[in-house]
Design a protein around this motif. Structure first.
Motif, PDB file in Angstrom:
ATOM      1  N   UNK A 298       1.113  -1.427   0.228  1.00 21.98           N
ATOM      2  CA  UNK A 298       0.198  -0.121   0.091  1.00 21.98           C
ATOM      3  C   UNK A 298       0.963   1.168   0.109  1.00 21.98           C
ATOM      4  N   UNK A 299       0.419   2.600  -0.276  1.00 21.81           N
ATOM      5  CA  UNK A 299       1.395   3.280  -0.358  1.00 21.81           C
ATOM      6  C   UNK A 299      -0.128   4.764  -0.423  1.00 21.81           C
ATOM      7  N   UNK A 300       0.632   5.575   0.573  1.00 21.58           N
ATOM      8  CA  UNK A 300      -0.355   6.896   0.614  1.00 21.58           C
ATOM      9  C   UNK A 300       0.140   7.775   0.034  1.00 21.58           C
ATOM     10  N   UNK A 301      -0.649   9.178  -0.043  1.00 19.66           N
ATOM     11  CA  UNK A 301       0.041  10.260  -0.339  1.00 19.66           C
ATOM     12  C   UNK A 301      -0.081  11.162   0.472  1.00 19.66           C
ATOM     13  N   UNK A 302       0.502  11.783   0.972  1.00 22.69           N
ATOM     14  CA  UNK A 302       0.847  12.589   2.219  1.00 22.69           C
ATOM     15  C   UNK A 302       1.400  14.213   2.060  1.00 22.69           C
ATOM     16  N   UNK A 303       1.175  13.939   0.907  1.00 19.93           N
ATOM     17  CA  UNK A 303       2.743  15.147   0.423  1.00 19.93           C
ATOM     18  C   UNK A 303       2.138  16.504   0.512  1.00 19.93           C
ATOM     19  N   UNK A 304       0.406  17.313   1.137  1.00 18.69           N
ATOM     20  CA  UNK A 304       0.511  17.704   1.683  1.00 18.69           C
ATOM     21  C   UNK A 304       0.019  18.958   0.649  1.00 18.69           C
ATOM     22  N   UNK A 305       0.937  19.873   0.351  1.00 17.86           N
ATOM     23  CA  UNK A 305       0.760  21.421  -0.948  1.00 17.86           C
ATOM     24  C   UNK A 305       1.457  20.513  -2.258  1.00 17.86           C
ATOM     25  N   UNK A 306       1.477  19.673  -2.289  1.00 17.37           N
ATOM     26  CA  UNK A 306       3.116  18.776  -3.105  1.00 17.37           C
ATOM     27  C   UNK A 306       1.595  17.872  -3.578  1.00 17.37           C
ATOM     28  N   UNK A 307       0.136  17.418  -3.148  1.00 18.93           N
ATOM     29  CA  UNK A 307       0.253  15.896  -3.544  1.00 18.93           C
ATOM     30  C   UNK A 307      -0.861  15.948  -4.722  1.00 18.93           C
ATOM     31  N   UNK A 308      -0.766  16.648  -6.193  1.00 17.40           N
ATOM     32  CA  UNK A 308      -0.805  17.382  -7.024  1.00 17.40           C
ATOM     33  C   UNK A 308       0.459  16.268  -7.999  1.00 17.40           C
ATOM     34  N   UNK A 309       1.151  17.089  -7.252  1.00 22.17           N
ATOM     35  CA  UNK A 309       2.623  16.575  -7.916  1.00 22.17           C
ATOM     36  C   UNK A 309       2.444  14.826  -7.731  1.00 22.17           C
ATOM     37  N   UNK A 310       2.467  14.937  -6.728  1.00 25.63           N
ATOM     38  CA  UNK A 310       2.936  13.626  -6.444  1.00 25.63           C
ATOM     39  C   UNK A 310       1.861  12.126  -6.725  1.00 25.63           C
ATOM     40  N   UNK A 311       0.472  13.194  -7.279  1.00 25.47           N
ATOM     41  CA  UNK A 311       0.020  12.417  -7.570  1.00 25.47           C
ATOM     42  C   UNK A 311      -0.394  12.118  -8.849  1.00 25.47           C
ATOM     43  N   UNK A 312       0.155  12.978  -9.900  1.00 26.21           N
ATOM     44  CA  UNK A 312       1.062  12.750 -10.897  1.00 26.21           C
ATOM     45  C   UNK A 312       1.596  11.287 -11.235  1.00 26.21           C
ATOM     46  N   UNK A 313       2.244  11.247 -10.262  1.00 26.28           N
ATOM     47  CA  UNK A 313       3.389   9.382 -10.220  1.00 26.28           C
ATOM     48  C   UNK A 313       2.512   8.692 -10.648  1.00 26.28           C
ATOM     49  N   UNK A 314       0.734   8.602 -10.001  1.00 26.29           N
ATOM     50  CA  UNK A 314      -0.251   6.872 -10.164  1.00 26.29           C
ATOM     51  C   UNK A 314      -0.816   7.931 -10.779  1.00 26.29           C
ATOM     52  N   UNK A 315      -0.388   9.295 -11.802  1.00 26.17           N
ATOM     53  CA  UNK A 315      -1.745   9.371 -12.879  1.00 26.17           C
ATOM     54  C   UNK A 315      -3.027   9.836 -12.767  1.00 26.17           C
TER      55      UNK A 315
ATOM     56  N   UNK B  52      -4.905  -0.010  -4.347  1.00 28.00           N
ATOM     57  CA  UNK B  52      -4.287   0.156  -3.374  1.00 28.00           C
ATOM     58  C   UNK B  52      -3.209   0.688  -2.703  1.00 28.00           C
ATOM     59  N   UNK B  53      -3.978   1.973  -3.052  1.00 27.50           N
ATOM     60  CA  UNK B  53      -3.503   3.587  -2.971  1.00 27.50           C
ATOM     61  C   UNK B  53      -4.162   4.320  -2.683  1.00 27.50           C
ATOM     62  N   UNK B  54      -3.642   5.405  -0.989  1.00 25.07           N
ATOM     63  CA  UNK B  54      -4.958   6.423  -0.522  1.00 25.07           C
ATOM     64  C   UNK B  54      -4.282   7.337  -0.669  1.00 25.07           C
ATOM     65  N   UNK B  55      -4.889   8.542  -0.394  1.00 27.30           N
ATOM     66  CA  UNK B  55      -4.802  10.125  -0.135  1.00 27.30           C
ATOM     67  C   UNK B  55      -4.755  10.548   1.003  1.00 27.30           C
ATOM     68  N   UNK B  56      -3.948  11.052   2.360  1.00 23.69           N
ATOM     69  CA  UNK B  56      -4.206  11.704   3.320  1.00 23.69           C
ATOM     70  C   UNK B  56      -3.579  13.300   3.627  1.00 23.69           C
ATOM     71  N   UNK B  57      -4.382  13.958   2.483  1.00 23.74           N
ATOM     72  CA  UNK B  57      -3.113  15.206   1.917  1.00 23.74           C
ATOM     73  C   UNK B  57      -4.891  16.809   1.854  1.00 23.74           C
ATOM     74  N   UNK B  58      -3.451  17.377   1.423  1.00 27.47           N
ATOM     75  CA  UNK B  58      -4.751  18.570   1.305  1.00 27.47           C
ATOM     76  C   UNK B  58      -5.408  19.370   2.178  1.00 27.47           C
ATOM     77  N   UNK B  59      -4.845  19.011   3.468  1.00 30.48           N
ATOM     78  CA  UNK B  59      -5.705  19.748   4.534  1.00 30.48           C
ATOM     79  C   UNK B  59      -5.417  21.431   4.396  1.00 30.48           C
ATOM     80  N   UNK B  60      -6.176  21.756   5.209  1.00 32.66           N
ATOM     81  CA  UNK B  60      -6.154  23.478   4.982  1.00 32.66           C
ATOM     82  C   UNK B  60      -6.379  23.361   6.605  1.00 32.66           C
ATOM     83  N   UNK B  61      -6.681  22.261   7.470  1.00 33.58           N
ATOM     84  CA  UNK B  61      -6.643  22.332   9.181  1.00 33.58           C
ATOM     85  C   UNK B  61      -5.873  21.608   9.645  1.00 33.58           C
ATOM     86  N   UNK B  62      -4.749  21.183   9.205  1.00 38.19           N
ATOM     87  CA  UNK B  62      -3.997  19.727   9.093  1.00 38.19           C
ATOM     88  C   UNK B  62      -3.052  19.046  10.263  1.00 38.19           C
TER      89      UNK B  62
END
Ligand SMILES: Cc1cc2nc3c(=O)[nH]c(=O)nc-3n(C[C@H](O)[C@H](O)[C@H](O)COP(=O)(O)OP(=O)(O)OC[C@H]3O[C@@H](n4cnc5c(N)ncnc54)[C@H](O)[C@@H]3O)c2cc1C
Length: 815
Positions: free
Chosen positions: A200-217, A349-359
């Motif tokens: 499993x992999x989790x995108x928790x890249x905060x404001x870079x989440x879109x860049x990391x998301x691109x790696x997964x299409x 098997x990929x998840x997101x935990x990103x784009x938090x304004x009140x993180x």
């Protein structure tokens, strides 16, 4: 430097507060074979410069749940993981300037109490006793939250990471993920330090989440705002007061002016959400840098001037303080301001935990939710408000920018029920959009599709200002009433673009569906409601099954459920399935034609057999074009749904509209439909139907076929049936005043809290306020009197028979 292991069960990309909390919660649950990869040092993203406020307030039940959990976690975390922690629970005073704001507070007080938090309403004089430096002459009151506080975000992150490490999880810093690939059902995570294979992999890249998301299409729906706060020097009066009182001032939030003001040592921290806000990295001349670790934007005091002056008027001692420092950092926004926590749409098997304004205040709860998603594929609380699948293909970058700016500029705004936010609109139009617009339609977007909410007449006040009320009545109410009564007395037509629709076809499809839904699969030529349960017996979703032939059917579901439901279906397909599931949502459209004259109208335009009974469907022609005529009505009247190919929809509508004129055909909107459906006790998805409730609690027993040898959720439901349900779905008639019960209003029996509402509205056909809700099982008996707390006031409510309030025997539907 930590060595990079070559395998792990879970890899988390990003070491801010949220990534660290995710790692901590996985490890705590026993999943210690997990690695967090951080491209720089922990906290290098938004976390290091966050102000660290930890409010519990939210008008959303699920966000409040997460924040309440966070606050509880943070209280004991330092001691638990043996890490020093500056966490001050100071309480907060949230100021109200208007009657409506106080009503909002009262509603939140009720929700908070239900979650075990003692929030309180303060009068202007009580505000002074909590916050002696505030001017209160123009206030209507305040909400006091004793749980509010502030934490050092870096310490929080380090403590969570230490706790996780101590349990065996790993953190590897200065290890940017540069790409990912899928190999043999595993993820391979590529970094300059080597590769990690994981399940499993989790995108928790905060404001870079879109860049990391691109790696997964994956195109993550988000944008980045600049957010600032100002730090002020010591204020002698504050220092003296604080020393004497022995504690800090509570945090002050002036939500109508849109800022918070917090005591920071003996100075202050002022943080506005300004209307004249600024997005970053959204234009070609301001590209997102590859690395922005530990960096800030230049100060922009001009934008904050109005807020500073307003805060000085509110708390005059602030005017004596020198400005010592400004922080202007990047903060990511999803289009509705809520984070993305859950399955990455369309990616296994990929998840997101990103784009938090009140993180910071949400990190604790988010880690718990994320860990549950990864480990169990489901969460304890219904988390649809944060589910990445709530967005589908309409969230292009411009949409995200427009919505992000709107949300940021209205961060503390009240979300009134008849106010349809204007930004990011007109993404998807029905084929007859212009026709219904000309008829006066007032639109709101559902999954990007513009739908008519109600139809205004010339001269009606359709301004934004008119919608700033929690009250039922306004310029819309006579129109909604007339639409409901037209549906009751003559006929109404409602344009319903974007009804999600999946075509399932091929050998084994029927058998597969039988094992997935709780009830029976309808026979060819028929349509029926189907409920999908998870292994705990909880309500995952509801779909209509339109059976065309053996092993060939359409599943039709809510517009918003499009990606969620498709994923549920495809996830449960057998590996060697001989049938296919196709999303054909965009190929078809739908009109609801309903009311006692519906048959006479249709008789003029089609030779279909209009005596076919309720819950049947047939192919027919109108104006020379094909359509599927489906004998159902969510309004609870004689009626049909007209399912047309998108390109044929205008011709079908024109023919029906013309034929309907002499039969009193009236356009009606989603507001009327909601009133009509609630009188019938029909449930709405993610209000009345959610994973917070089981199929049996939801009163859906008649949609369970116990004779089937197996279906998903059956063992859990059998257990529950045997033990008896603890709470039950009920329909209530409420002695409401100007407002009907909103979602999650508390139900009282004497001094005891005994349940909650899941929706409420005025029933125009019956002239009563109706609420649907969940009530303690022993009280769910017709005739029982309870009370519903609506915006702070208790109203008598009576439990109704388990039958529709309007047309209890469905005679009109079957006519
Ligand atoms: C001025 C300001 C004040 C704020 N005040 C508050 C507040 O008072 N309360 C509150 O709750 N919130 C506040 N926030 C918001 C809060 O800062 C964020 O919501 C929170 O920090 C988000 O945490 P995160 O872990 O999701 O993201 P981040 O902290 O941004 O962490 C993401 C991490 O991912 C890493 N990363 C990115 N790409 C890769 C890659 N390819 N490989 C490996 N690692 C990668 C980054 O380096 C970064 O460390 C504030 C924000 C700002 C700007």
């Amino acid at each position: 430097m930590s060595e990079l292991p070559s395998t792990a069960r879970v890899v988390i990309i990003g070491g801010g507060a949220v990534g660290a909390s995710s790692l901590y919660h996985l490890a705590k649950a026993g999943w210690t074979d997990c690695i967090l990869l951080e491209k720089n040092e922990l906290t290098a993203g938004s976390t290091w410069h966050a102000a660290g406020n930890v409010p519990t307030f939210s008008s959303s039940w699920s966000l409040m749940n997460m924040q309440r959990y966070s606050a509880g976690l943070y209280r004991g975390l330092g001691a638990e993981v043996d890490y020093p922690m500056n966490y001050h629970v100071t309480g907060s005073v949230r100021l109200g300037h208007s009657r409506e704001r106080l009503q909002e507070f009262k509603r939140v007080v009720g929700m908070g109490r239900y979650q075990g938090m003692e929030l309180d309403i303060l009068s202007p004089s009580e505000i002074k006793s909590r916050y002696p430096f505030a001017e209160t002459h123009d206030l209507t009151g305040a909400l006091y939250d004793p749980n509010d506080g502030d934490i050092d975000p870096a310490q929080l992150t380090q403590a969570l990471a230490k706790g996780a490490r101590d349990m065996g999880a790993k953190v590897v810093r200065f290890c940017p993920v540069t790409s990912v690939r899928r190999e043999n059902d595993e993820w391979v995570i590529v970094t300059p330090k080597g590769e990690v294979r994981c399940e499993y992999v989790v995108n928790a890249a905060g404001y870079y989440a879109r860049e990391v998301g691109k790696m997964f299409g994956r195109d993550v729906p988000m944008m980045v705002m600049s957010h600032q706060y100002m730090l002020f020097d010591t204020i002698p009066e504050l220092e003296a007061w604080s020393k004497e009182a022995g504690h800090k001032l509570p945090l002050l939030r002036d939500v109508d002016s849109s800022y918070y003001l917090r005591q920071e040592k003996y100075g202050m921290n002022l943080g506005p959400y300004e209307k004249n806000c600024k997005a970053h990295w959204v234009t070609k001349d301001d590209p997102m840098p590859e690395d922005f670790s530990f960096q800030l934007f230049p100060d922009d005091l001009e934008r904050l001037e109005w807020y500073l002056n307003d805060a000085i008027e509110r708390v005059p001692i602030l005017g004596t303080a020198g400005l010592s420092k400004m922080i202007n950092g990047p903060i990511p926004y999803a289009p509705d301001g809520n984070p993305l926590i859950g399955p990455m749409p369309g990616v296994p098997n990929a998840f997101e935990a990103c784009v938090f304004t009140f993180g910071i205040c949400q990190a604790g709860g988010a880690g718990k939710v994320l860990a549950e998603w990864v480990m169990h594929g489901e969460t304890e609380w219904d988390m649809w408000s944060c589910d990445p699948r709530r967005y589908t293909n309409y969230t292009d970058p411009q949409y995200c920018i427009d919505k992000g700016m709107e949300i940021y500029g209205h961060e503390y705004a009240m979300h009134f029920p008849k106010h349809y936010w204007p930004a990011g609109r007109d993404r998807k139009h029905s084929a007859i959009h212009d026709r219904i617009k000309a008829l006066g339609a007032q639109f709101k977007a559902y999954n990007g599709w513009e739908r008519a909410m109600w139809y205004a007449k010339p001269g009606d006040d359709t301004s934004e200002a008119a919608t700033q009320t929690w009250n039922r009545n306004g310029p819309w109410s006579p129109r909604i009433e007339a639409e409901c009564l037209a549906v009751r007395d003559t006929a109404g037509i409602l344009d319903l673009p974007g009804f999600s629709r999946f075509r399932v076809k091929g050998p084994g499809a029927t058998e597969w569906l039988k094992g997935l839904i709780t009830g029976r699969v309808p026979k060819p030529g028929r349509i029926g409601l189907a409920y999908f349960s998870d292994d705990k017996g909880r309500i995952v979703t509801e779909m209509s099954v339109m059976m065309l032939d053996e092993d060939f059917f359409f599943l039709i579901t809510a517009a918003a459920a499009q990606w969620h439901d498709l994923e549920w279906l495809t996830k449960h397909m057998p590996a060697n399935a001989a049938f296919t599931i196709d999303d054909v949502t965009e190929q078809f459209s739908c009109q609801i034609l309903t009311g006692p004259n519906a048959r006479a109208i249709l008789a003029e335009v089609t030779d279909a057999d209009l005596m076919k009974p309720w819950l049947t469907h047939q192919s027919c022609q109108i104006a020379g074009i094909w359509l599927q005529l489906v004998r159902v009505s969510f309004a609870g009247e004689l009626g049909w749904e007209l399912h047309t190919k998108v390109e044929d929809t205008p011709a079908a509508f024109d023919a029906v509209w013309a034929a309907g004129q002499k039969h009193g055909l009236t356009p009606f909107g989603m507001e009327a439909l909601d009133s009509l459906r609630i009188e019938k006790g029909y449930r709405a998805w993610k209000g009345d139907l959610s994973t917070d409730y089981t199929i049996l609690q939801g009163g859906l027993d008649r949609f369970v076929d116990w004779s089937k040898p197996s279906f998903k959720g059956k063992p859990a439901l059998e257990r529950e049936k045997q033990q008896g349900v603890t709470k039950r779905f009920v329909t209530l008639v409420v002695d409401a005043s100007d407002r009907d019960a909103p979602y999650m209003s508390t139900l009282w029996h004497g001094d005891e809290v005994v349940g909650e509402t899941t929706s409420g509205n005025w029933g125009y056909r019956i002239g009563k306020s109706v609420a649907l809700g969940m009530l303690r099982a022993d009280l769910a008996v017709p005739g029982t009197e309870i009370e519903v707390e609506i915006f702070g006031d208790k109203h008598r409510a009576v439990v109704q028979e388990d039958k529709p309030l309007f047309d209890p025997d469905n005679e009109r539907l079957r006519a």
